[in-house]
Motif scaffolding. Structure first.
Motif, short mmCIF file in Angstrom:
data_model
loop_
_atom_site.label_atom_id
_atom_site.label_comp_id
_atom_site.label_asym_id
_atom_site.label_seq_id
_atom_site.Cartn_x
_atom_site.Cartn_y
_atom_site.Cartn_z
N GLY A 35 0.81 -1.21 0.00
CA GLY A 35 0.00 0.00 0.00
C GLY A 35 0.84 1.26 0.00
N LYS A 36 2.13 1.10 0.24
CA LYS A 36 3.06 2.23 0.21
C LYS A 36 3.92 2.10 -1.04
CE LYS A 36 3.15 2.55 5.22
NZ LYS A 36 2.13 1.55 5.52
N ARG A 37 4.64 3.15 -1.36
CA ARG A 37 5.51 3.16 -2.53
C ARG A 37 6.88 3.67 -2.11
NH1 ARG A 37 2.73 2.23 -7.09
NH2 ARG A 37 4.43 3.03 -8.40
N ALA A 38 7.87 3.50 -2.97
CA ALA A 38 9.21 4.00 -2.70
C ALA A 38 9.81 4.58 -3.96
CB ALA A 38 10.11 2.88 -2.16
N ILE A 39 10.69 5.55 -3.75
CA ILE A 39 11.50 6.11 -4.83
C ILE A 39 12.96 6.07 -4.39
CG2 ILE A 39 9.72 7.56 -5.85
CD1 ILE A 39 10.94 9.96 -4.37
N SER A 40 13.83 6.13 -5.37
CA SER A 40 15.27 6.13 -5.12
C SER A 40 15.80 7.55 -5.19
CB SER A 40 15.97 5.25 -6.15
OG SER A 40 17.36 5.28 -5.96
N ALA A 41 16.52 7.96 -4.15
CA ALA A 41 17.17 9.27 -4.16
C ALA A 41 18.64 9.15 -4.54
CB ALA A 41 17.04 9.94 -2.79
N ALA A 42 19.18 7.95 -4.41
CA ALA A 42 20.57 7.64 -4.77
C ALA A 42 20.71 6.13 -4.76
CB ALA A 42 21.54 8.29 -3.79
N PHE A 43 21.90 5.64 -4.98
CA PHE A 43 22.13 4.20 -5.08
C PHE A 43 21.49 3.43 -3.93
CE2 PHE A 43 24.72 0.48 -3.99
CZ PHE A 43 24.45 -0.30 -5.12
N ASP A 44 21.76 3.80 -2.70
CA ASP A 44 21.20 3.11 -1.54
C ASP A 44 20.50 4.10 -0.61
OD1 ASP A 44 20.58 0.89 0.05
OD2 ASP A 44 22.33 1.20 1.32
N ARG A 65 16.60 5.57 -0.08
CA ARG A 65 15.21 5.42 -0.49
C ARG A 65 14.29 6.35 0.29
NH1 ARG A 65 18.06 2.85 -3.18
NH2 ARG A 65 17.84 0.77 -4.00
N ILE A 66 13.20 6.72 -0.35
CA ILE A 66 12.13 7.49 0.29
C ILE A 66 10.86 6.65 0.17
CG2 ILE A 66 10.74 9.59 0.25
CD1 ILE A 66 13.16 10.95 -1.19
N VAL A 67 10.24 6.36 1.30
CA VAL A 67 8.99 5.62 1.33
C VAL A 67 7.86 6.63 1.51
CG1 VAL A 67 7.63 3.88 2.56
CG2 VAL A 67 10.10 3.57 2.27
N PHE A 68 6.78 6.45 0.74
CA PHE A 68 5.68 7.41 0.81
C PHE A 68 4.35 6.72 0.53
CE2 PHE A 68 6.85 7.18 -3.61
CZ PHE A 68 5.66 7.34 -4.32
N MET A 69 3.29 7.43 0.84
CA MET A 69 1.94 7.01 0.46
C MET A 69 1.34 8.10 -0.42
SD MET A 69 0.23 5.26 3.83
CE MET A 69 -1.29 5.01 2.95
N ALA A 70 0.76 7.69 -1.53
CA ALA A 70 0.11 8.62 -2.45
C ALA A 70 -1.40 8.47 -2.31
CB ALA A 70 0.53 8.35 -3.87
N HIS A 71 -2.10 9.59 -2.27
CA HIS A 71 -3.54 9.60 -2.17
C HIS A 71 -4.13 10.35 -3.36
CE1 HIS A 71 -3.16 8.26 2.03
NE2 HIS A 71 -2.18 9.14 2.11
N ASP A 72 -5.29 9.93 -3.81
CA ASP A 72 -6.00 10.60 -4.90
C ASP A 72 -5.11 10.82 -6.11
OD1 ASP A 72 -8.34 10.74 -3.34
OD2 ASP A 72 -7.67 12.63 -2.44
N ASP A 73 -4.47 9.75 -6.55
CA ASP A 73 -3.61 9.80 -7.74
C ASP A 73 -2.56 10.91 -7.64
OD1 ASP A 73 -2.78 8.79 -10.20
OD2 ASP A 73 -4.00 10.22 -11.31
N TYR A 74 -1.86 10.92 -6.52
CA TYR A 74 -0.73 11.83 -6.26
C TYR A 74 -1.15 13.27 -5.99
CZ TYR A 74 2.42 8.04 -7.47
OH TYR A 74 3.09 6.85 -7.48
N VAL A 75 -2.42 13.51 -5.68
CA VAL A 75 -2.84 14.85 -5.27
C VAL A 75 -2.24 15.17 -3.90
CG1 VAL A 75 -4.81 16.29 -4.62
CG2 VAL A 75 -4.93 14.84 -6.66
N LEU A 76 -2.23 14.18 -3.03
CA LEU A 76 -1.63 14.31 -1.70
C LEU A 76 -0.62 13.19 -1.54
CD1 LEU A 76 -1.56 15.46 1.21
CD2 LEU A 76 -3.32 13.79 1.77
N VAL A 77 0.57 13.53 -1.08
CA VAL A 77 1.63 12.54 -0.86
C VAL A 77 2.17 12.72 0.55
CG1 VAL A 77 3.92 11.77 -1.59
CG2 VAL A 77 2.24 12.48 -3.30
N GLU A 78 2.26 11.63 1.30
CA GLU A 78 2.84 11.64 2.65
C GLU A 78 4.21 10.97 2.58
OE1 GLU A 78 0.15 10.41 6.01
OE2 GLU A 78 -1.02 9.74 4.27
#
Length: 79
Positions: free
Chosen positions: A44-53, A55-68
């Motif tokens: 239910g959560k997602r992650a993006i890479s900021a560099a090789f190792d 990571r940023i873990v986040f939750m997106a709501h309403d198709d990325y209208v709100l991101v935690e």
């Protein structure tokens, strides 16, 4: 949690996180971010890479209208 973890990063890693968040703001699906859904306990959560190792873990709501932003750190720290 995210703010506390961010404040503990060294300045270079903070710059990398800042850059990743700027790219994310412009295009959350930019290939360089490797935006992906998480599994298991983090389903239910997602992650993006900021560099090789880094990571940023986040939750997106309403198709990325709100991101935690939930966590930031190395792969082992956030998963």
């Amino acid at each position: 949690s995210f703010v506390k973890q961010y404040s503990k990063l060294d300045s270079h890693k903070q710059l990398l996180v800042d850059r990743a968040i700027r790219v994310f703001t412009d295009n959350p699906h930019s290939p360089q971010l490797k935006n992906h859904p998480l599994k298991g306990e983090l389903a239910g959560k997602r992650a993006i890479s900021a560099a090789f190792d880094l990571r940023i873990v986040f939750m997106a709501h309403d198709d990325y209208v709100l991101v935690e932003m939930l966590a930031v750190g190395s792969h082992n720290q956030v998963y």
